[in-house]
Design a protein around this motif. Structure first.
Motif, PDB file in Angstrom:
ATOM      1  N   THR A 153       0.840  -1.196   0.000  1.00  0.00           N
ATOM      2  CA  THR A 153       0.000   0.000   0.000  1.00  0.00           C
ATOM      3  C   THR A 153       0.877   1.250   0.000  1.00  0.00           C
ATOM      4  N   ILE A 154       0.262   2.375  -0.241  1.00  0.00           N
ATOM      5  CA  ILE A 154       0.981   3.647  -0.161  1.00  0.00           C
ATOM      6  C   ILE A 154       1.579   3.812   1.234  1.00  0.00           C
ATOM      7  N   GLY A 155       0.812   3.462   2.263  1.00  0.00           N
ATOM      8  CA  GLY A 155       1.296   3.566   3.642  1.00  0.00           C
ATOM      9  C   GLY A 155       2.490   2.677   3.934  1.00  0.00           C
ATOM     10  N   ASP A 156       2.589   1.528   3.237  1.00  0.00           N
ATOM     11  CA  ASP A 156       3.735   0.636   3.430  1.00  0.00           C
ATOM     12  C   ASP A 156       5.028   1.255   2.915  1.00  0.00           C
ATOM     13  N   VAL A 157       4.945   2.050   1.863  1.00  0.00           N
ATOM     14  CA  VAL A 157       6.132   2.601   1.207  1.00  0.00           C
ATOM     15  C   VAL A 157       6.505   3.979   1.763  1.00  0.00           C
ATOM     16  N   ALA A 158       5.527   4.734   2.208  1.00  0.00           N
ATOM     17  CA  ALA A 158       5.750   6.112   2.648  1.00  0.00           C
ATOM     18  C   ALA A 158       6.430   6.189   4.012  1.00  0.00           C
ATOM     19  N   SER A 159       7.155   7.276   4.223  1.00  0.00           N
ATOM     20  CA  SER A 159       7.685   7.589   5.552  1.00  0.00           C
ATOM     21  C   SER A 159       6.564   8.115   6.436  1.00  0.00           C
ATOM     22  N   LEU A 160       5.660   8.871   5.816  1.00  0.00           N
ATOM     23  CA  LEU A 160       4.560   9.483   6.550  1.00  0.00           C
ATOM     24  C   LEU A 160       3.437   9.786   5.575  1.00  0.00           C
ATOM     25  N   VAL A 161       2.215   9.501   5.990  1.00  0.00           N
ATOM     26  CA  VAL A 161       1.020   9.918   5.261  1.00  0.00           C
ATOM     27  C   VAL A 161       0.197  10.705   6.270  1.00  0.00           C
ATOM     28  N   ARG A 162      -0.151  11.943   5.913  1.00  0.00           N
ATOM     29  CA  ARG A 162      -0.908  12.769   6.856  1.00  0.00           C
ATOM     30  C   ARG A 162      -1.991  13.537   6.117  1.00  0.00           C
ATOM     31  N   SER A 163      -2.924  14.049   6.881  1.00  0.00           N
ATOM     32  CA  SER A 163      -3.977  14.893   6.326  1.00  0.00           C
ATOM     33  C   SER A 163      -4.119  16.117   7.217  1.00  0.00           C
ATOM     34  N   LYS A 164      -4.596  17.192   6.597  1.00  0.00           N
ATOM     35  CA  LYS A 164      -4.776  18.437   7.348  1.00  0.00           C
ATOM     36  C   LYS A 164      -5.667  19.369   6.554  1.00  0.00           C
ATOM     37  N   ASN A 165      -6.105  20.416   7.213  1.00  0.00           N
ATOM     38  CA  ASN A 165      -6.880  21.441   6.536  1.00  0.00           C
ATOM     39  C   ASN A 165      -5.995  22.214   5.568  1.00  0.00           C
ATOM     40  N   ALA A 166      -6.631  22.661   4.504  1.00  0.00           N
ATOM     41  CA  ALA A 166      -5.987  23.594   3.587  1.00  0.00           C
ATOM     42  C   ALA A 166      -6.946  24.774   3.479  1.00  0.00           C
ATOM     43  N   GLY A 167      -7.246  25.343   4.622  1.00  0.00           N
ATOM     44  CA  GLY A 167      -8.273  26.373   4.716  1.00  0.00           C
ATOM     45  C   GLY A 167      -9.570  25.733   5.178  1.00  0.00           C
TER      46      GLY A 167
ATOM     47  N   PHE B 279       4.810  11.559   2.225  1.00  0.00           N
ATOM     48  CA  PHE B 279       6.249  11.810   2.266  1.00  0.00           C
ATOM     49  C   PHE B 279       6.969  10.498   1.996  1.00  0.00           C
ATOM     50  N   LEU B 280       7.894  10.514   1.038  1.00  0.00           N
ATOM     51  CA  LEU B 280       8.611   9.302   0.646  1.00  0.00           C
ATOM     52  C   LEU B 280      10.066   9.372   1.087  1.00  0.00           C
ATOM     53  N   PRO B 281      10.643   8.235   1.484  1.00  0.00           N
ATOM     54  CA  PRO B 281      11.989   8.259   2.065  1.00  0.00           C
ATOM     55  C   PRO B 281      13.126   8.436   1.074  1.00  0.00           C
ATOM     56  N   ASP B 282      12.910   8.090  -0.198  1.00  0.00           N
ATOM     57  CA  ASP B 282      13.990   8.203  -1.180  1.00  0.00           C
ATOM     58  C   ASP B 282      13.388   8.340  -2.582  1.00  0.00           C
ATOM     59  N   ASP B 283      14.247   8.561  -3.562  1.00  0.00           N
ATOM     60  CA  ASP B 283      13.773   8.788  -4.935  1.00  0.00           C
ATOM     61  C   ASP B 283      13.053   7.567  -5.508  1.00  0.00           C
ATOM     62  N   ASP B 284      13.541   6.364  -5.203  1.00  0.00           N
ATOM     63  CA  ASP B 284      12.885   5.159  -5.717  1.00  0.00           C
ATOM     64  C   ASP B 284      11.466   5.029  -5.171  1.00  0.00           C
ATOM     65  N   ALA B 285      11.309   5.262  -3.894  1.00  0.00           N
ATOM     66  CA  ALA B 285       9.977   5.195  -3.282  1.00  0.00           C
ATOM     67  C   ALA B 285       9.073   6.277  -3.875  1.00  0.00           C
TER      68      ALA B 285
END
Length: 104
Positions: free
Chosen positions: A4-18, A27-33
């Motif tokens: 899953t995306i969560g398995d590969v990512a360093s961090l997955v987050r959500s927040k308001n954009a207004g 957020f991905l840990p390296d260029d390959d990811a």
């Protein structure tokens, strides 16, 4: 089973954009990811729209290779702080995205 995306990512987050939009950050840990996620066939506007019950035309995906981040923004289902708002800071909205498989 596909990662899953969560398995590969360093961090997955959500927040308001207004008060009327929310954003999801991967957020991905390296260029390959980053390439694996940014180029994943399952990461498109239609798939995100299905996961969040949205109109695909309202989903915006930004792939930012210089900082290895994929940002997804879309209108909040209800304005922030409104009577029907169940997550005022949109802090728990990242879970459906993190669970999306990289290869559908």
């Amino acid at each position: 089973m596909s990662p899953t995306i969560g398995d590969v990512a360093s961090l997955v987050r959500s927040k308001n954009a207004g008060p009327f939009w929310q954003t999801l950050d991967v957020f991905l840990p390296d260029d390959d990811a980053f390439r694996r996620v940014a180029e994943a066939p399952g990461l498109d506007e239609a798939t995100v729209a299905r996961a969040y019950r949205l109109d695909p035309a309202t989903v915006r995906i930004f792939r930012l290779p210089d900082i290895r981040v994929v940002k997804i923004s879309f209108p909040r289902p209800t304005p922030q702080g409104g009577v029907h708002d169940r997550d005022m800071h949109a802090g728990q909205q990242h879970v459906p995205l993190a669970r999306l498989p990289l290869h559908p």
